[in-house]
Design a protein around this motif. Structure first.
Motif, PDB file in Angstrom:
ATOM      1  N   HIS A  79       0.796  -1.140  -0.089  1.00 47.73           N
ATOM      2  CA  HIS A  79      -0.011  -0.066  -0.067  1.00 47.73           C
ATOM      3  C   HIS A  79       0.799   1.156  -0.026  1.00 47.73           C
ATOM      4  O   HIS A  79       0.387   2.269  -0.851  1.00 47.73           O
ATOM      5  CB  HIS A  79      -0.958  -0.012   1.331  1.00 47.73           C
ATOM      6  CG  HIS A  79      -1.875  -1.043   1.075  1.00 47.73           C
ATOM      7  ND1 HIS A  79      -2.633  -1.651   2.133  1.00 47.73           N
ATOM      8  CD2 HIS A  79      -2.520  -1.592  -0.005  1.00 47.73           C
ATOM      9  CE1 HIS A  79      -3.532  -2.451   1.811  1.00 47.73           C
ATOM     10  NE2 HIS A  79      -3.402  -2.553   0.422  1.00 47.73           N
ATOM     11  N   CYS A  83      -5.268   4.668  -4.478  1.00 44.67           N
ATOM     12  CA  CYS A  83      -5.671   4.374  -3.142  1.00 44.67           C
ATOM     13  C   CYS A  83      -5.451   2.831  -2.946  1.00 44.67           C
ATOM     14  O   CYS A  83      -4.950   2.035  -3.964  1.00 44.67           O
ATOM     15  CB  CYS A  83      -7.188   4.430  -3.311  1.00 44.67           C
ATOM     16  SG  CYS A  83      -8.030   3.310  -4.582  1.00 44.67           S
ATOM     17  N   ASP A  84      -5.602   2.281  -1.638  1.00 42.86           N
ATOM     18  CA  ASP A  84      -5.184   1.108  -1.426  1.00 42.86           C
ATOM     19  C   ASP A  84      -5.897   0.105  -1.964  1.00 42.86           C
ATOM     20  O   ASP A  84      -5.482  -1.155  -2.469  1.00 42.86           O
ATOM     21  CB  ASP A  84      -5.368   0.751   0.169  1.00 42.86           C
ATOM     22  CG  ASP A  84      -4.434   1.711   1.065  1.00 42.86           C
ATOM     23  OD1 ASP A  84      -3.443   2.175   0.423  1.00 42.86           O
ATOM     24  OD2 ASP A  84      -4.635   1.857   2.246  1.00 42.86           O
ATOM     25  N   GLU A  85      -7.313   0.304  -2.276  1.00 36.94           N
ATOM     26  CA  GLU A  85      -8.051  -0.658  -3.156  1.00 36.94           C
ATOM     27  C   GLU A  85      -7.629  -0.914  -4.738  1.00 36.94           C
ATOM     28  O   GLU A  85      -7.361  -1.932  -5.072  1.00 36.94           O
ATOM     29  CB  GLU A  85      -9.550  -0.280  -2.832  1.00 36.94           C
ATOM     30  CG  GLU A  85     -10.554  -1.436  -3.496  1.00 36.94           C
ATOM     31  CD  GLU A  85     -11.704  -0.997  -3.475  1.00 36.94           C
ATOM     32  OE1 GLU A  85     -12.610  -1.460  -4.615  1.00 36.94           O
ATOM     33  OE2 GLU A  85     -12.140  -0.273  -2.466  1.00 36.94           O
ATOM     34  N   CYS A  86      -7.297   0.366  -5.096  1.00 37.59           N
ATOM     35  CA  CYS A  86      -6.619   0.262  -6.378  1.00 37.59           C
ATOM     36  C   CYS A  86      -5.446  -0.601  -6.596  1.00 37.59           C
ATOM     37  O   CYS A  86      -5.199  -1.294  -7.402  1.00 37.59           O
ATOM     38  CB  CYS A  86      -6.574   1.683  -7.165  1.00 37.59           C
ATOM     39  SG  CYS A  86      -7.971   2.610  -7.060  1.00 37.59           S
ATOM     40  N   THR A  87      -4.528  -0.236  -5.509  1.00 36.04           N
ATOM     41  CA  THR A  87      -3.231  -1.138  -5.586  1.00 36.04           C
ATOM     42  C   THR A  87      -3.495  -2.533  -5.515  1.00 36.04           C
ATOM     43  O   THR A  87      -2.740  -3.432  -6.042  1.00 36.04           O
ATOM     44  CB  THR A  87      -2.442  -0.449  -4.521  1.00 36.04           C
ATOM     45  OG1 THR A  87      -2.131   0.927  -4.386  1.00 36.04           O
ATOM     46  CG2 THR A  87      -0.928  -1.006  -4.311  1.00 36.04           C
ATOM     47  N   ASP A  88      -4.227  -2.846  -4.643  1.00 29.11           N
ATOM     48  CA  ASP A  88      -4.714  -4.292  -4.136  1.00 29.11           C
ATOM     49  C   ASP A  88      -4.998  -5.080  -5.565  1.00 29.11           C
ATOM     50  O   ASP A  88      -4.435  -6.025  -5.912  1.00 29.11           O
ATOM     51  CB  ASP A  88      -5.726  -4.623  -3.335  1.00 29.11           C
ATOM     52  CG  ASP A  88      -5.343  -4.423  -1.748  1.00 29.11           C
ATOM     53  OD1 ASP A  88      -4.149  -4.192  -1.606  1.00 29.11           O
ATOM     54  OD2 ASP A  88      -5.917  -4.103  -1.178  1.00 29.11           O
ATOM     55  N   GLN A  89      -5.851  -4.192  -6.368  1.00 24.12           N
ATOM     56  CA  GLN A  89      -6.413  -4.853  -7.829  1.00 24.12           C
ATOM     57  C   GLN A  89      -5.385  -4.775  -8.618  1.00 24.12           C
ATOM     58  O   GLN A  89      -5.281  -5.778  -9.357  1.00 24.12           O
ATOM     59  CB  GLN A  89      -7.578  -3.860  -8.322  1.00 24.12           C
ATOM     60  CG  GLN A  89      -8.887  -3.928  -7.469  1.00 24.12           C
ATOM     61  CD  GLN A  89      -9.950  -3.104  -7.942  1.00 24.12           C
ATOM     62  OE1 GLN A  89      -9.578  -2.151  -8.618  1.00 24.12           O
ATOM     63  NE2 GLN A  89     -11.141  -3.063  -7.225  1.00 24.12           N
ATOM     64  N   SER A 103      -2.953  -7.758  -7.681  1.00 25.21           N
ATOM     65  CA  SER A 103      -3.414  -9.166  -8.240  1.00 25.21           C
ATOM     66  C   SER A 103      -3.025  -9.296  -9.820  1.00 25.21           C
ATOM     67  O   SER A 103      -2.752 -10.471 -10.168  1.00 25.21           O
ATOM     68  CB  SER A 103      -4.918  -9.130  -8.088  1.00 25.21           C
ATOM     69  OG  SER A 103      -5.303  -9.123  -6.542  1.00 25.21           O
TER      70      SER A 103
END
Length: 199
Positions: A117, A126-132, A135
């Motif tokens: 993150h 954003c953290d969610e965008c980074t996670d996606q 992946s």
């Protein structure tokens, strides 16, 4: 090129999918042409493979068989089956990448959500965008696994993922973010930087 290997592969697809041998043989030529085209990607030379070595190594990958099967199904007019066959293969690849990612030892960067993150935030994500994006990065690394450098052949996919450095992950996430946003010139520049680093 190993004729026996190709013959066995075609026979397996014929038997598994109930296709005519002539259709599968024609699809084999299309599939070989497709992978031959991929062998001219500069990244192939950067990892030390000749185009012939790349194609030869591709023959034993699940991606080659899935590509062959889908091409053969399309050639027989079974478009829906071809799509389902390909989707099932992609799901298997995604699951294999996910399991390899989950098995990474805790001290490794790709197992550290906070560190990941921080990299994303440095890139304005954003953290969610980074996670996606991560992946997708893991899946991309998994797709390249059959073509790893000679000194990495002994490594499992999990081992390989565990060796990703902060610098590498930053560039991979940057490239993925540019690609996702449709910023093709920046994505291409990032890719060139990564390829130069491999040399």
């Amino acid at each position: 090129m190993n004729p026996d290997m190709l013959k066995d592969l075609c026979a397996s697809v014929v038997h598994r999918l109930g296709l005519r041998p002539t259709t599968v043989e024609a699809a084999l030529l299309v599939t070989l042409h497709h992978f031959s085209g991929g062998s001219r990607n500069p990244a192939v030379a950067y990892i030390g493979l000749t185009p012939d070595q790349y194609v030869l190594r591709s023959l034993s990958t699940p991606r080659f068989e899935a590509t062959l099967a889908s091409a053969a199904l399309k050639a027989e007019g079974r478009e829906a089956d071809a799509r389902l066959n390909w989707e099932a293969f992609v799901q298997r690849e995604q699951e294999a990448a996910r399991l390899a990612h989950e098995a990474i030892p805790k001290p490794a960067l790709l197992a550290d959500a906070d560190a990941i993150h921080r990299i994303g935030r440095q890139l304005g994500l954003c953290d969610e965008c980074t996670d996606q994006l991560v992946s997708g990065v893991v899946l991309t690394l998994a797709l390249g696994y059959p073509y790893r450098l000679a000194d990495q052949w002994h490594l499992s996919l999990t081992d390989l993922l565990a060796q990703v450095t902060t610098e590498e992950l930053t560039e991979l996430v940057r490239h993925a973010a540019h690609s996702e946003a449709g910023r093709t010139e920046e994505a291409a520049a990032t890719l060139r930087r990564m390829q130069r680093a491999v040399r």
